[in-house]
Design a protein around this motif. Structure first.
Motif, PDB file in Angstrom:
ATOM      1  N   ALA A 113      80.688  14.366 -74.244  1.00  0.00           N
ATOM      2  CA  ALA A 113      79.673  15.260 -74.813  1.00  0.00           C
ATOM      3  C   ALA A 113      80.044  16.724 -74.619  1.00  0.00           C
ATOM      4  O   ALA A 113      80.609  17.103 -73.594  1.00  0.00           O
TER       5      ALA A 113
ATOM      6  N   GLU B  62      83.499  15.938 -78.245  1.00  0.00           N
ATOM      7  CA  GLU B  62      82.526  15.169 -79.022  1.00  0.00           C
ATOM      8  C   GLU B  62      82.981  15.003 -80.473  1.00  0.00           C
ATOM      9  O   GLU B  62      82.255  15.309 -81.413  1.00  0.00           O
TER      10      GLU B  62
ATOM     11  N   CYS C  65      84.260   6.595 -72.269  1.00  0.00           N
ATOM     12  CA  CYS C  65      83.191   7.531 -71.935  1.00  0.00           C
ATOM     13  C   CYS C  65      81.912   7.202 -72.713  1.00  0.00           C
ATOM     14  O   CYS C  65      80.820   7.617 -72.319  1.00  0.00           O
ATOM     15  N   MET C  66      82.063   6.439 -73.806  1.00  0.00           N
ATOM     16  CA  MET C  66      80.875   5.974 -74.521  1.00  0.00           C
ATOM     17  C   MET C  66      80.091   5.001 -73.643  1.00  0.00           C
ATOM     18  O   MET C  66      78.861   4.991 -73.647  1.00  0.00           O
TER      19      MET C  66
ATOM     20  N   SER D 118      78.212   6.812 -70.868  1.00  0.00           N
ATOM     21  CA  SER D 118      77.035   7.560 -71.302  1.00  0.00           C
ATOM     22  C   SER D 118      75.738   6.827 -70.965  1.00  0.00           C
ATOM     23  O   SER D 118      74.652   7.395 -71.092  1.00  0.00           O
ATOM     24  N   SER D 119      75.844   5.562 -70.533  1.00  0.00           N
ATOM     25  CA  SER D 119      74.657   4.817 -70.110  1.00  0.00           C
ATOM     26  C   SER D 119      74.293   5.085 -68.647  1.00  0.00           C
ATOM     27  O   SER D 119      73.266   4.595 -68.167  1.00  0.00           O
TER      28      SER D 119
ATOM     29  N   PRO E 297      72.242   4.600 -74.273  1.00  0.00           N
ATOM     30  CA  PRO E 297      72.848   5.766 -73.630  1.00  0.00           C
ATOM     31  C   PRO E 297      71.803   6.751 -73.131  1.00  0.00           C
ATOM     32  O   PRO E 297      70.696   6.839 -73.654  1.00  0.00           O
TER      33      PRO E 297
ATOM     34  N   LEU F 163      72.667   9.950 -73.123  1.00  0.00           N
ATOM     35  CA  LEU F 163      72.947  11.078 -74.007  1.00  0.00           C
ATOM     36  C   LEU F 163      72.364  10.827 -75.392  1.00  0.00           C
ATOM     37  O   LEU F 163      72.335   9.687 -75.868  1.00  0.00           O
ATOM     38  N   ASP F 164      71.906  11.894 -76.016  1.00  0.00           N
ATOM     39  CA  ASP F 164      71.293  11.758 -77.335  1.00  0.00           C
ATOM     40  C   ASP F 164      71.922  12.750 -78.302  1.00  0.00           C
ATOM     41  O   ASP F 164      71.622  13.934 -78.308  1.00  0.00           O
TER      42      ASP F 164
ATOM     43  N   TYR G  58      76.585   9.361 -79.789  1.00  0.00           N
ATOM     44  CA  TYR G  58      76.134   8.344 -78.849  1.00  0.00           C
ATOM     45  C   TYR G  58      75.135   7.378 -79.467  1.00  0.00           C
ATOM     46  O   TYR G  58      74.639   6.469 -78.794  1.00  0.00           O
ATOM     47  N   ARG G  59      74.858   7.547 -80.770  1.00  0.00           N
ATOM     48  CA  ARG G  59      74.076   6.553 -81.507  1.00  0.00           C
ATOM     49  C   ARG G  59      74.984   5.616 -82.300  1.00  0.00           C
ATOM     50  O   ARG G  59      74.510   4.685 -82.935  1.00  0.00           O
TER      51      ARG G  59
ATOM     52  N   SER H  68      78.266   1.086 -79.858  1.00  0.00           N
ATOM     53  CA  SER H  68      79.320   1.165 -78.846  1.00  0.00           C
ATOM     54  C   SER H  68      80.213  -0.068 -78.839  1.00  0.00           C
ATOM     55  O   SER H  68      81.433   0.046 -78.642  1.00  0.00           O
TER      56      SER H  68
END
Length: 391
Positions: free
Chosen positions: A63, A70, A100-101, A104-105, A221, A223-224, A228-229, A232
């Motif tokens: 991010a 990103e 890293c995806m 992000s959780s 996640p 992150l928003d 990150y949508r 994954s």
């Protein structure tokens, strides 16, 4: 929730990895020249891993809030494809920049600590088989052995799959994250292809991992932002499948480069003058380009939906997974066709084509890309429940 800037449009990809062109031709040439070195080591040398870091591979999907680039999924996939033209093992190890995806959780405080010093962290690990873990004072006690730890020899952080006693993770695997110094890597990667990936066993002996440093792979996640949508699990399959596309591209390019050579033993016509080579090369190009077009079309469609503010549908995610399986299978078939065109020339271990065909075959054998994924994709098309983790 950590919110990165969301303009409703695809990120511009600012940073050190704006496109696959950021990877120099000279670096790809050096990778081709060093393949036998990678194979002999059974892993990538430290200097190659550091070059990947310097190129921005490991910050590409981090991010911007944490200093990352990103990039869009397509930008990252094209970079991995290009690296794979240089060497399949390098592309495979670089592909785990996608990890890293997963990270992000993790919770916000954990992410803040994770990226406090740099966005260029290398995270690798192994998920299967998930090992039983129990809650103790201070977190979760982790012990066990895991196979297929690709890229772990050059990682800063290691994650391993665990089944925590009493936890309900919805059928999805949980990973425990720890410093690389906390694990032991047992060098036992002895395979026919992708030998330079260093996919050795990972051994952990009674390491207590704070629960804040665990996450459910495929979970929501923290992150928003549009990136990150993106699905994954589909992305995890894509970064592997695209290695097969890159290797197949290298194989066809090698045949073209050999086109002026004549049979050294039989005195047969040059490859370029043989009718079957002309025909098979055309078939190979058509197959590879078609699979590649489907692959990136599905990527672009899903990404456009996300950037328009809508969620990716189950059918869109299924097309991503189907395009992955198709790309991996086609990559292996095209690479086999390439070595077939050259007769006995490509069968020697020191010839590039023998390495390409072995690498492409191993890509297609991965669980994310294997024959069973075709059945699951068909099940989704027909409205059937195919279980967690797919698409």
């Amino acid at each position: 929730m950590v919110t990165a800037k969301d303009t409703g449009a695809p990120p511009a990809g600012v940073g050190r990895l704006p496109a696959e062109q950021a990877i120099p031709d000279s670096f790809l040439a050096s990778l081709k020249a060093r393949r036998r070195e990678f194979d002999a080591l059974g892993q990538l040398p430290a200097d190659v891993v550091e070059t990947l870091r310097e190129l921005g591979i490991y910050r590409a999907l981090v991010a911007r809030a944490y200093g990352g680039d990103e990039c869009s999924p397509e930008q990252f996939l094209r970079a991995i494809e290009r690296l794979s033209i240089g060497d399949g093992s390098v592309g495979w190890v670089a592909s785990f920049g996608v990890s890293c995806m997963y990270l992000s959780s993790l919770g916000k405080e954990t992410l803040d600590r994770l990226y406090a010093d740099s966005p260029d962290l290398i995270f690798a690990g192994a998920l299967f088989p998930p090992q039983p873990a129990e809650r103790v004072d201070g977190g979760i006690k982790v012990r066990g052995r895991w196979q297929f730890g690709s890229g772990a020899t050059g990682a800063d952080l290691i994650g391993v799959g665990v089944k925590v006693t009493g936890a309900d993770d919805g059928g999805l695997p949980r990973m425990a994250v720890m410093p690389a110094s906390a694990v032991r890597i047992e060098p036992n990667w002895d395979v026919i292809g992708l030998r330079g990936t260093g996919s050795h066993d990972i051994v952990v002996e009674d390491v207590v991992v704070p629960e804040a440093w665990t996450f459910v792979r495929g979970g929501a996640p923290t992150l928003d932002s549009p990136l990150y949508r993106y699905p994954s699990m589909a992305f995890a399959a894509q970064v592997l499948a695209v290695v097969g596309l890159g290797v197949a591209r290298a194989a066809l390019d090698t045949v073209t480069e050999m086109a002026g050579t004549r049979g050294s033993i039989t005195g047969a016509p040059t490859l370029a003058d043989r009718a079957y080579v002309q025909s098979d090369l055309a078939k190979g190009e058509a197959a590879l380009r078609s699979a590649r077009a489907f692959f990136y079309e599905a990527t672009q469609d899903a990404w456009s939906t996300i950037c328009a503010g809508d969620p990716v549908s189950a059918q869109q995610a299924n097309l991503l997974r189907l395009a992955c399986s198709h790309a991996a299978k086609t990559g292996a078939e095209v690479t086999r066709l390439a070595i077939q065109m050259t007769g006995t020339t490509g069968i020697f271990n020191d010839h590039p084509l023998s390495g390409y065909v072995q690498d492409a075959l191993v890509v297609s054998q991965h669980a994310f890309l294997s024959e069973g994924t075709w059945q699951k994709a068909g099940g989704v098309f027909l409205g059937r429940d195919v279980g967690p983790g797919f698409p």
